[in-house]
Design a protein around this motif. Structure first.
Motif, short mmCIF file in Angstrom:
data_model
loop_
_atom_site.label_atom_id
_atom_site.label_comp_id
_atom_site.label_asym_id
_atom_site.label_seq_id
_atom_site.Cartn_x
_atom_site.Cartn_y
_atom_site.Cartn_z
N UNK A 106 -10.49 -1.37 -3.57
CA UNK A 106 -10.03 -0.24 -4.81
C UNK A 106 -9.23 -0.48 -5.32
N UNK A 107 -8.15 -0.80 -4.78
CA UNK A 107 -7.00 -1.23 -5.89
C UNK A 107 -7.05 -1.90 -7.05
N UNK A 108 -7.65 -3.23 -6.16
CA UNK A 108 -7.67 -4.16 -7.36
C UNK A 108 -8.91 -3.19 -8.61
N UNK A 109 -10.00 -2.77 -8.32
CA UNK A 109 -11.29 -2.49 -9.31
C UNK A 109 -9.54 -1.58 -10.24
N UNK A 110 -8.66 -0.05 -9.73
CA UNK A 110 -7.91 0.42 -10.29
C UNK A 110 -7.40 -0.04 -11.03
N UNK A 111 -6.57 -1.43 -10.46
CA UNK A 111 -5.78 -2.62 -12.11
C UNK A 111 -6.53 -3.10 -12.88
N UNK A 112 -7.57 -3.46 -12.44
CA UNK A 112 -8.16 -4.09 -13.71
C UNK A 112 -9.04 -3.49 -14.63
N UNK A 113 -9.49 -1.86 -14.12
CA UNK A 113 -10.62 -1.33 -14.92
C UNK A 113 -9.74 -0.23 -15.71
N UNK A 114 -8.32 0.15 -15.59
CA UNK A 114 -7.26 1.26 -15.97
C UNK A 114 -6.14 0.26 -16.56
N UNK A 115 -5.73 1.32 -17.62
CA UNK A 115 -3.98 0.82 -17.33
C UNK A 115 -3.08 0.71 -16.82
N UNK A 116 -3.56 0.12 -15.80
CA UNK A 116 -2.40 0.51 -14.30
C UNK A 116 -1.55 -0.36 -14.26
N UNK A 117 -1.05 -0.57 -13.77
CA UNK A 117 0.60 -1.90 -13.52
C UNK A 117 1.12 -2.15 -12.12
N UNK A 118 0.42 -0.82 -11.74
CA UNK A 118 0.48 -0.72 -10.20
C UNK A 118 -0.78 0.40 -9.54
N UNK A 119 -0.49 -0.12 -7.96
CA UNK A 119 -1.96 1.01 -7.43
C UNK A 119 -1.09 0.99 -6.04
N UNK A 120 -0.38 1.70 -6.00
CA UNK A 120 0.66 2.17 -4.52
C UNK A 120 -0.23 3.24 -3.42
N UNK A 121 -0.27 2.90 -2.58
CA UNK A 121 -0.54 4.31 -1.30
C UNK A 121 0.69 5.53 -1.04
N UNK A 122 0.09 6.38 -0.17
CA UNK A 122 0.87 6.56 0.59
C UNK A 122 -0.19 7.09 1.60
N UNK A 123 0.70 7.47 2.98
CA UNK A 123 -0.19 8.76 3.72
C UNK A 123 0.24 9.70 3.82
N UNK A 124 -0.85 10.98 3.56
CA UNK A 124 -1.02 12.86 4.06
C UNK A 124 -0.71 13.00 5.07
N UNK A 125 -0.54 12.14 5.59
CA UNK A 125 -0.80 12.66 7.01
C UNK A 125 0.25 11.70 7.98
N UNK A 126 1.19 12.26 8.84
CA UNK A 126 2.11 11.26 10.06
C UNK A 126 1.76 11.71 11.59
#
Ligand code: UDP
Ligand code: MG
Length: 311
Positions: A106-126
């Motif tokens: 999914x991250x690779x898709x975003x970076x390939x198909x959109x103009x993103x230079x990075x796809x980062x993750x964040x956790x919404x719960x701890x």
């Protein structure tokens, strides 16, 4: 074919490493259109981590590894990974499967198909984290975002897919005191954030004690803000103002009522207060000075004991 470098810092991960390798291989098989390269960075592990990495490297030629002469910390391991990766993209992943490899397509898709230079993750719960730790973590993010120009996202993990442009920008920041979360935010570029629920590590133990985390957050502030330094000047001005008011008050009172000798306790309080503020300011200065000192020595960020790319 494009190439993704998977960078994995490992410190005492003998239990989780084989599990991690299985998982990432599954993901690799699903992504036919890219070529994978693995860079395992053994950060001076004291258990069988290096032996496991070597075994894996024997059977899988895509695995490159570097082993440090001692434990230099995750930041150094990340830097070593970036320095030695050859991919068009690089992704950072923990060895404990807290950064789920199945998000990678999914991250690779975003970076390939959109103009993103990075796809980062964040956790919404701890989930699975002590409550007091979550509280301090939140406080830290609030403070550091107020006082620095690096945009540091609460809950952001180091799990991130980046383009070569971004990798080169990171490498150009060759500072000794490295704080990756800050570096990623500071260099800018378009980042797509993907959110997911916190996952507990598969095996082994976290290397972060509360004290270590506290120290790490101070490092972050020192590396990306000079507001604490200005604090000393501000406190100086405030106290100067207060003392002028007090002096005027005392002179007037003495002229009107006489009786200049009184107020020993208040004097004692003032002396300790001002002494405290002064020591605090010197302490802050000292913190920055010590960082500057280490920075000027230009010591290497890590020292390699062995690596498998020259043979
Ligand atoms: N790590 C490292 N050097 C260290 C500490 C940790 O390379 O000195 C690695 C560790 O092997 C793992 C990643 O950094 O792959 C994250 O560590 P950990 O899981 O302990 O941190 P947490 O996920 O609890 O923040
Ligand atoms: Mg972890």
């Amino acid at each position: 074919m494009e190439k993704i470098s998977v960078i994995v810092p490992c410190y005492n991960e003998q239990e989780s490493l084989p599990l991690f390798y299985n998982e990432i291989k599954k993901t690799e098989e699903k992504m036919h259109s890219v070529f994978f390269e693995y860079i395992f960075v053994d950060d001076g592990s004291k258990d069988g981590t290096l032996a496991i990495i070597k075994e894996l490297a024997e059977i899988d030629k895509k695995i490159k590894y570097i082993s440090f002469s001692r434990n230099f910390g995750k930041e150094a391991a990340i830097y070593a990974g970036f320095q030695n990766c050859q991919g068009d993209y690089a992704v950072l992943m923990d060895a404990d499967l807290q950064d789920p490899p199945k998000l990678l397509p999914k991250m690779y898709d975003y970076i390939k198909n959109n103009e993103y230079d990075s796809v980062a993750t964040r956790r919404v719960t701890r989930k699975g984290e002590p409550r007091i730790r979550s509280f301090f973590a939140r406080m830290f993010y609030k403070i550091i975002n107020k006082i620095s120009d690096a945009d540091i996202v609460d809950g952001a993990r180091d799990y991130r897919l980046m383009t070569r442009r971004m990798i080169d920008a990171i490498l150009s920041m060759s500072e000794y005191n490295r704080f990756s979360k800050g570096i990623f935010g500071w260099i800018g570029f378009n980042t797509k954030w993907i959110e997911y629920e916190n996952i507990e590590r598969v095996a082994g133990e976290t290397k972060w004690s509360f004290w270590k985390l506290f120290r790490y957050s101070i490092e972050g502030i020192l590396a990306f803000s000079i507001v604490p330094l200005q604090l000393a000047s501000i406190m100086g001005i405030v106290f100067f103002g207060i003392s002028i008011v007090l002096i005027v008050f005392l002179i007037v009172r003495t002229l009107v009522f006489g009786d200049p000798v009184a107020g020993w306790p208040s004097l004692a309080c003032l002396i300790t207060l001002i002494g405290g503020v002064q020591l605090l300011s010197i302490g802050i200065l000292g913190q920055y000075l010590s960082k500057t000192y280490l920075e000027t020595k230009k010591r290497p960020i890590y020292i390699s004991r062995e690596e498998n790319w020259d043979d």
